[in-house]
Write a protein that holds these residues in place. Structure first.
Motif, PDB file in Angstrom:
ATOM      1  N   VAL A 142       0.872  -1.178   0.000  1.00  0.00           N
ATOM      2  CA  VAL A 142       0.000   0.000   0.000  1.00  0.00           C
ATOM      3  C   VAL A 142       0.904   1.220   0.000  1.00  0.00           C
ATOM      4  CG1 VAL A 142      -1.813   1.281   1.196  1.00  0.00           C
ATOM      5  CG2 VAL A 142      -1.770  -1.232   1.300  1.00  0.00           C
ATOM      6  N   TYR A 143       0.880   1.983  -1.078  1.00  0.00           N
ATOM      7  CA  TYR A 143       1.633   3.238  -1.150  1.00  0.00           C
ATOM      8  C   TYR A 143       0.680   4.340  -0.690  1.00  0.00           C
ATOM      9  CZ  TYR A 143       5.344   6.310  -2.945  1.00  0.00           C
ATOM     10  OH  TYR A 143       6.372   7.209  -3.051  1.00  0.00           O
ATOM     11  N   VAL A 144       1.121   5.125   0.307  1.00  0.00           N
ATOM     12  CA  VAL A 144       0.190   6.004   1.010  1.00  0.00           C
ATOM     13  C   VAL A 144       0.085   7.404   0.382  1.00  0.00           C
ATOM     14  CG1 VAL A 144       0.210   4.745   3.174  1.00  0.00           C
ATOM     15  CG2 VAL A 144       1.976   6.468   2.759  1.00  0.00           C
ATOM     16  N   GLU A 145      -0.010   7.469  -0.943  1.00  0.00           N
ATOM     17  CA  GLU A 145      -0.407   8.717  -1.594  1.00  0.00           C
ATOM     18  C   GLU A 145      -1.876   8.994  -1.260  1.00  0.00           C
ATOM     19  OE1 GLU A 145       1.024  11.032  -3.310  1.00  0.00           O
ATOM     20  OE2 GLU A 145       2.931  10.207  -4.024  1.00  0.00           O
ATOM     21  N   PRO A 146      -2.262  10.285  -1.171  1.00  0.00           N
ATOM     22  CA  PRO A 146      -3.630  10.603  -0.755  1.00  0.00           C
ATOM     23  C   PRO A 146      -4.679  10.166  -1.781  1.00  0.00           C
ATOM     24  CG  PRO A 146      -2.471  12.585  -1.472  1.00  0.00           C
ATOM     25  CD  PRO A 146      -1.448  11.492  -1.407  1.00  0.00           C
ATOM     26  N   THR A 147      -5.713   9.505  -1.279  1.00  0.00           N
ATOM     27  CA  THR A 147      -6.816   9.025  -2.118  1.00  0.00           C
ATOM     28  C   THR A 147      -8.175   9.327  -1.502  1.00  0.00           C
ATOM     29  OG1 THR A 147      -6.936   6.857  -1.054  1.00  0.00           O
ATOM     30  CG2 THR A 147      -5.389   7.081  -2.896  1.00  0.00           C
ATOM     31  N   ARG A 148      -8.197  10.090  -0.406  1.00  0.00           N
ATOM     32  CA  ARG A 148      -9.419  10.284   0.388  1.00  0.00           C
ATOM     33  C   ARG A 148      -9.972   8.935   0.854  1.00  0.00           C
ATOM     34  NH1 ARG A 148     -13.758  12.620  -1.781  1.00  0.00           N
ATOM     35  NH2 ARG A 148     -14.297  13.803   0.074  1.00  0.00           N
ATOM     36  N   LEU A 149      -9.049   7.987   1.051  1.00  0.00           N
ATOM     37  CA  LEU A 149      -9.329   6.635   1.540  1.00  0.00           C
ATOM     38  C   LEU A 149     -10.083   5.766   0.546  1.00  0.00           C
ATOM     39  CD1 LEU A 149      -9.910   6.989   5.391  1.00  0.00           C
ATOM     40  CD2 LEU A 149      -7.954   6.024   4.167  1.00  0.00           C
ATOM     41  N   ALA A 190     -10.428  -6.112  -0.323  1.00  0.00           N
ATOM     42  CA  ALA A 190     -10.451  -6.292   1.129  1.00  0.00           C
ATOM     43  C   ALA A 190     -10.039  -5.012   1.844  1.00  0.00           C
ATOM     44  CB  ALA A 190      -9.540  -7.451   1.527  1.00  0.00           C
ATOM     45  N   LEU A 191      -9.034  -4.313   1.314  1.00  0.00           N
ATOM     46  CA  LEU A 191      -8.640  -3.039   1.916  1.00  0.00           C
ATOM     47  C   LEU A 191      -9.785  -2.040   1.852  1.00  0.00           C
ATOM     48  CD1 LEU A 191      -6.603  -1.033   3.098  1.00  0.00           C
ATOM     49  CD2 LEU A 191      -5.703  -0.693   0.780  1.00  0.00           C
ATOM     50  N   GLY A 192     -10.475  -1.972   0.712  1.00  0.00           N
ATOM     51  CA  GLY A 192     -11.623  -1.081   0.604  1.00  0.00           C
ATOM     52  C   GLY A 192     -12.705  -1.416   1.617  1.00  0.00           C
ATOM     53  N   ALA A 193     -12.927  -2.700   1.868  1.00  0.00           N
ATOM     54  CA  ALA A 193     -13.930  -3.108   2.851  1.00  0.00           C
ATOM     55  C   ALA A 193     -13.526  -2.676   4.256  1.00  0.00           C
ATOM     56  CB  ALA A 193     -14.126  -4.625   2.793  1.00  0.00           C
ATOM     57  N   CYS A 194     -12.229  -2.722   4.556  1.00  0.00           N
ATOM     58  CA  CYS A 194     -11.756  -2.260   5.870  1.00  0.00           C
ATOM     59  C   CYS A 194     -11.973  -0.761   6.040  1.00  0.00           C
ATOM     60  CB  CYS A 194     -10.283  -2.611   6.042  1.00  0.00           C
ATOM     61  SG  CYS A 194      -9.947  -4.381   6.229  1.00  0.00           S
ATOM     62  N   PHE A 236      -6.293   0.840   8.441  1.00  0.00           N
ATOM     63  CA  PHE A 236      -5.024   0.157   8.190  1.00  0.00           C
ATOM     64  C   PHE A 236      -4.806  -0.959   9.212  1.00  0.00           C
ATOM     65  CE2 PHE A 236      -2.823   4.018   5.976  1.00  0.00           C
ATOM     66  CZ  PHE A 236      -3.550   3.759   4.829  1.00  0.00           C
ATOM     67  N   ALA A 237      -5.166  -0.705  10.474  1.00  0.00           N
ATOM     68  CA  ALA A 237      -5.016  -1.747  11.495  1.00  0.00           C
ATOM     69  C   ALA A 237      -5.916  -2.943  11.192  1.00  0.00           C
ATOM     70  CB  ALA A 237      -5.328  -1.172  12.875  1.00  0.00           C
ATOM     71  N   LEU A 238      -7.154  -2.674  10.790  1.00  0.00           N
ATOM     72  CA  LEU A 238      -8.066  -3.755  10.392  1.00  0.00           C
ATOM     73  C   LEU A 238      -7.461  -4.576   9.264  1.00  0.00           C
ATOM     74  CD1 LEU A 238     -11.634  -2.130  10.293  1.00  0.00           C
ATOM     75  CD2 LEU A 238     -10.994  -4.169  11.592  1.00  0.00           C
ATOM     76  N   PHE A 239      -6.901  -3.882   8.265  1.00  0.00           N
ATOM     77  CA  PHE A 239      -6.374  -4.585   7.104  1.00  0.00           C
ATOM     78  C   PHE A 239      -5.129  -5.386   7.479  1.00  0.00           C
ATOM     79  CE2 PHE A 239      -3.935  -4.627   3.017  1.00  0.00           C
ATOM     80  CZ  PHE A 239      -4.784  -5.515   2.354  1.00  0.00           C
ATOM     81  N   MET A 240      -4.301  -4.836   8.352  1.00  0.00           N
ATOM     82  CA  MET A 240      -3.134  -5.598   8.807  1.00  0.00           C
ATOM     83  C   MET A 240      -3.563  -6.918   9.434  1.00  0.00           C
ATOM     84  SD  MET A 240      -0.854  -2.545  10.534  1.00  0.00           S
ATOM     85  CE  MET A 240      -0.187  -1.188   9.574  1.00  0.00           C
ATOM     86  N   ARG A 267      -6.472  -8.562   9.002  1.00  0.00           N
ATOM     87  CA  ARG A 267      -7.147  -9.470   8.072  1.00  0.00           C
ATOM     88  C   ARG A 267      -6.219  -9.983   6.983  1.00  0.00           C
ATOM     89  NH1 ARG A 267     -12.700  -6.009   8.530  1.00  0.00           N
ATOM     90  NH2 ARG A 267     -13.373  -7.021  10.468  1.00  0.00           N
ATOM     91  N   TYR A 268      -5.211  -9.205   6.639  1.00  0.00           N
ATOM     92  CA  TYR A 268      -4.251  -9.669   5.640  1.00  0.00           C
ATOM     93  C   TYR A 268      -3.237 -10.632   6.245  1.00  0.00           C
ATOM     94  CZ  TYR A 268      -0.893  -9.741   1.833  1.00  0.00           C
ATOM     95  OH  TYR A 268      -0.058 -10.161   0.825  1.00  0.00           O
ATOM     96  N   CYS A 269      -2.703 -10.267   7.391  1.00  0.00           N
ATOM     97  CA  CYS A 269      -1.613 -11.051   8.003  1.00  0.00           C
ATOM     98  C   CYS A 269      -2.110 -12.196   8.873  1.00  0.00           C
ATOM     99  CB  CYS A 269      -0.733 -10.132   8.845  1.00  0.00           C
ATOM    100  SG  CYS A 269       0.128  -8.873   7.888  1.00  0.00           S
ATOM    101  N   GLY A 270      -3.351 -12.075   9.361  1.00  0.00           N
ATOM    102  CA  GLY A 270      -3.855 -13.073  10.298  1.00  0.00           C
ATOM    103  C   GLY A 270      -3.292 -12.840  11.692  1.00  0.00           C
ATOM    104  N   THR A 271      -3.882 -13.512  12.677  1.00  0.00           N
ATOM    105  CA  THR A 271      -3.431 -13.395  14.067  1.00  0.00           C
ATOM    106  C   THR A 271      -3.157 -14.759  14.638  1.00  0.00           C
ATOM    107  OG1 THR A 271      -5.691 -13.474  14.948  1.00  0.00           O
ATOM    108  CG2 THR A 271      -4.801 -11.297  14.415  1.00  0.00           C
ATOM    109  N   ILE A 272      -2.395 -14.789  15.723  1.00  0.00           N
ATOM    110  CA  ILE A 272      -2.047 -16.079  16.331  1.00  0.00           C
ATOM    111  C   ILE A 272      -3.040 -16.470  17.430  1.00  0.00           C
ATOM    112  CG2 ILE A 272       0.396 -15.827  15.818  1.00  0.00           C
ATOM    113  CD1 ILE A 272       0.799 -15.146  18.784  1.00  0.00           C
TER     114      ILE A 272
END
Length: 416
Positions: A187-194, A339-343, A404-408, A410-415
């Motif tokens: 994810v490159y954080v150029e502005p997109t208004r999310l 998935a990022l858009g859904a987050c 971004f925290a939500l996506f981290m 859901r993308y990476c999973g948790t233990i």
């Protein structure tokens, strides 16, 4: 509908600390060439949240910074990328003299917005990504996969001798050398208004010199008028632009075009001996820089120019390509982008739409050179970048942290 995870993140967020983080970042002037001033702060902040940062110069005294929150299991690597440099602030203090906004690095909060150079382009995105890691730490969430960060210089192109993506090229070298782990998605954080941009335009800048022969105005027959020839060249360029506008269109970024941005020339009581003009050519994803430059030159050179006129074309703004910046895209329905858009939608209640970037930034280095699918997504409105109106909504910035925290997670999973 909010999930228990989103509720947990919302309850754990320290909004005051998040705003202070961005204000500290804006307080570090980092106009292109002075990236080190901001990089030093990033190293401190990354150390505080357990990222074990690294640093290396892409040019003497101009560092890139990177780091990683290593996962506790077998999971993918997600990378957040952003440029540390900003455009200049010449004229800012004069514009806002006597107002709270007068200091471009003061970062005041006014009517729910944080003001300052770099607020949206793109320190808001960098800080949102780092604050998302802190939020996961505060919420006690441990990731299975890894989240990495690469903050690079030399993206902006407003200062002499700079702005050719030297930082991005250095990042690619370090990834290929194994010094930085190859990400699975970025994810490159150029502005997109999310919103989430899966496509971007490409470009080349052309500088054209039309040379003739100057002569005294009373004996014009002894000269060759470069200004008349420039009129013919411009007419040819605009006919070419009309063909582009009537041609194929990309679903997310529209048609290709050409914009003439500057013209200079003439003679003092004499036949103009030389004229110069500059233009920028927009490319759609799928267009090739060399092919488009060749077609442009064919259009210019087909002008019926007078004997004695020469036309020279140069391309001064090479980025990932010697001629300019390549267009790039991934599938608009790429699962991780969706998935990022859904987050974003869950965290903010709006935005998160798939779109296309009306600007060029450095995702071609990621997609084309290291094979990493990448999107643009961050808080902030590109329309106020590089202006005296640069600011970012506090509400949107705080929502970006949660998204971004939500996506981290859901993308990476948790233990657990």
């Amino acid at each position: 509908m909010s999930s228990p995870l989103n509720d947990r993140l919302s309850a754990s967020q320290n909004a005051e600390a998040d705003v202070l983080l961005l204000q500290r970042a804006l307080g570090r002037e980092s106009v292109t060439g002075n990236e080190a001033n901001f990089a030093a702060l990033l190293i401190d902040e990354m150390t505080d949240i357990g990222l074990d940062p690294g640093r290396g110069d892409f040019l003497p005294g101009r560092p890139n910074v990177w780091g990683q929150k290593t996962g506790s299991g077998d999971g993918p690597t997600l990378m957040f990328v952003g440029h540390t440099d900003t455009v200049h602030v010449r004229g800012w203090a004069e514009k806002w003299a006597g107002a709270a906004r007068e200091d471009p690095f003061g970062a005041p909060v006014i009517d729910g917005k944080i003001w300052g150079r770099g607020a949206c382009d793109l320190k808001g995105g960098i800080c949102a990504a780092l604050a998302a890691v802190r939020l996961l730490n505060q919420a006690g969430i441990q990731l299975k996969g890894s989240v990495s960060f690469a903050f690079i210089g030399d993206e902006e192109s407003g200062e002499p001798g700079t702005g050719v993506s030297s930082g991005a090229a250095d990042l690619v070298r370090r990834v290929k050398a194994g010094q930085i782990a190859t990400p699975d998605f970025a994810v490159y954080v150029e502005p997109t208004r999310l919103d989430v941009y899966t496509a971007q335009i490409g470009f080349f800048i052309a500088e054209i010199t039309i040379a003739g022969k100057s002569a005294y105005f009373g004996t014009p027959e002894k000269g060759v008028d470069a200004l008349k020839a420039t009129h013919q060249v411009l007419s040819a360029i605009w006919r070419h632009e009309e063909d582009l506008a009537a041609g194929p269109k990309h679903d997310l970024v529209g048609a290709s075009n050409i914009l003439v941005t500057d013209i200079n020339g003439g003679g003092y009581i004499a036949v103009p001996g030389e004229c110069r003009l500059s233009l920028i050519r927009k490319l759609r994803p799928g267009e090739d820089l060399e092919d488009t430059a060749r077609a442009f030159e064919d259009a210019v050179n087909c002008s019926d120019l007078q004997d004695g006129i020469t036309v020279n074309i140069t391309y001064p703004a090479g980025r990932d390509h010697s001629l300019g910046g390549s267009p790039v895209e991934i599938d608009s329905d790429y699962p991780d982008a969706v998935a990022l858009g859904a987050c974003v939608q869950e965290a903010f209640g709006r935005r998160g739409e798939i779109g296309g970037a009306p600007y060029w930034s450095e995702n071609p280095f990621l997609v084309d050179q290291i094979g990493c699918p990448a999107v643009y997504c961050a808080p902030g409105d590109i329309s106020v970048a590089h202006t005296f109106e640069e600011c970012i909504s506090v509400e949107e910035y705080l929502a970006a942290i949660r998204a971004f925290a939500l996506f981290m997670v859901r993308y990476c999973g948790t233990i657990d």
